[in-house]
Design a protein around this motif. Structure first.
Motif: not given
Length: 324
Positions: A41, A125, A132-133, A136-137, A141, A202-204, A208, A212
């Motif tokens: 990434w 990205y 998409e970013i 992810e944040l 989502r 992702g952070p969650d 992905s 991913g």
């Protein structure tokens, strides 16, 4: 073929190439590993000396793998059919479910990236303005995807959308009770003999579905050989043949000319039918059924406007001239 590759490398025609593996009829025709700067990434890995066991981002080729997993889960009755409405599968958002305009969305609209929702991935990205970013944040989502403004009726136009793949990933995990990596390990990777991989999240903590997956090139090639054989692998059926055929049936035109099926591109090169998974930076999984040929490419031209040149040059100038 290796001489032609060396010539292309010297001429700068395949800049950024990290690795390529090509096989025909199950026999390796070409295998090359280079050296270059790489990322997982946006995380810099420095200069990497690539080899047969080196994992590499396959970026959006992950989307095509997710489509394979969807077909397996569909065969087992664990996910909705393409024709079924999409929003009822997300009852946690009653306000969106009740929206009559969004009620028209089906699973097929996600499979063909024709949701008709506002979604911009034509930005770097590493930018939070990239949809998409931003997904992810986002704190949630799936709400982020499904509440995007409606810009046109669904099914009308193909528009690149990693959010569509994220929705499919949720349907798989919800229906199977397993995370995406767990389900892939059980249904695809272990039967294919793929023992090493990474699936970034992702952070969650959600893997992905859109971008991913990290694989070694030989293992990426195996996925292409599975598609070439219509879901069969060494006498074992892993993916239903009718799903492979359905998945590769072209439905919509992309903005750059190729046609699009269910998360796979359908095109032609030098007069030969081509189906492909494609990812940012020059990641490619090419399958040419008429030639019994599969080519896996990894490269480091991330976000470059002409990142397509290196994998296409490999195919057109290095590999296909040697195929008779």
């Amino acid at each position: 073929m290796r001489d032609r590759l060396d010539e292309a490398l010297r001429a700068g025609q395949v800049d950024g190439l990290h690795a390529v593996v090509a096989a025909r009829g199950g026999q390796t025709l070409l295998e090359y590993y280079g050296v270059g700067e790489d990322f997982a990434w946006i995380n810099a890995l420095g200069v990497v000396e690539f080899g047969p066991g080196t994992l590499h981002d396959i970026r959006s080729v992950t989307k095509s793998v997710t489509a394979l997993l969807y077909g397996i889960a569909l065969h087992d009755g664990l996910v909705p059919t393409p024709a079924e409405p999409l929003l009822p599968r997300f009852p946690q958002y009653p306000d969106l479910v009740a929206d009559p305009r969004r009620a028209r969305l089906t699973v097929e609209h996600a499979l063909t990236m024709s949701l008709g929702l506002e979604w911009r991935e034509d930005l770097p990205y590493d930018s939070p303005a990239n949809a998409e970013i931003a997904m992810e944040l986002a704190p949630d989502r799936y709400r982020y995807i499904l509440e995007r403004p409606i810009v046109e009726p669904p099914g009308v136009r193909w528009a690149y959308c990693g959010g569509a793949t994220a929705l499919l990933g949720h349907l798989i995990t919800d229906g199977t009770g397993q995370s995406l990596p767990e389900y892939a390990q059980a249904t695809l990777f272990e039967p294919l003999g793929i023992s090493r991989y990474e699936w970034m999240a992702g952070p969650d903590g959600v893997a992905s579905a859109a971008s991913g997956l990290r694989l070694a090139p030989r293992d990426l090639l195996r996925l292409g050989e599975l598609v070439l054989r219509e879901g069969m692998w060494r006498g074992q059926r892993l993916v239903p043949a009718d799903w492979i055929r359905t998945m590769l049936l072209p439905r919509l035109q992309t903005e750059w000319g190729a046609r699009y099926g269910y998360h796979w591109y359908v095109d032609s090169v030098a007069g030969h039918e081509l189906v492909a998974g494609m990812g940012n930076g020059g990641q490619r999984l090419y399958v040419l059924p008429g030639l019994d040929l599969v080519v896996a490419v990894t490269a480091g031209n991330y976000d470059h406007p002409e990142q397509w040149r290196t994998p296409l040059a490999l195919l057109e100038q290095v590999i296909l001239p040697e195929i008779r």
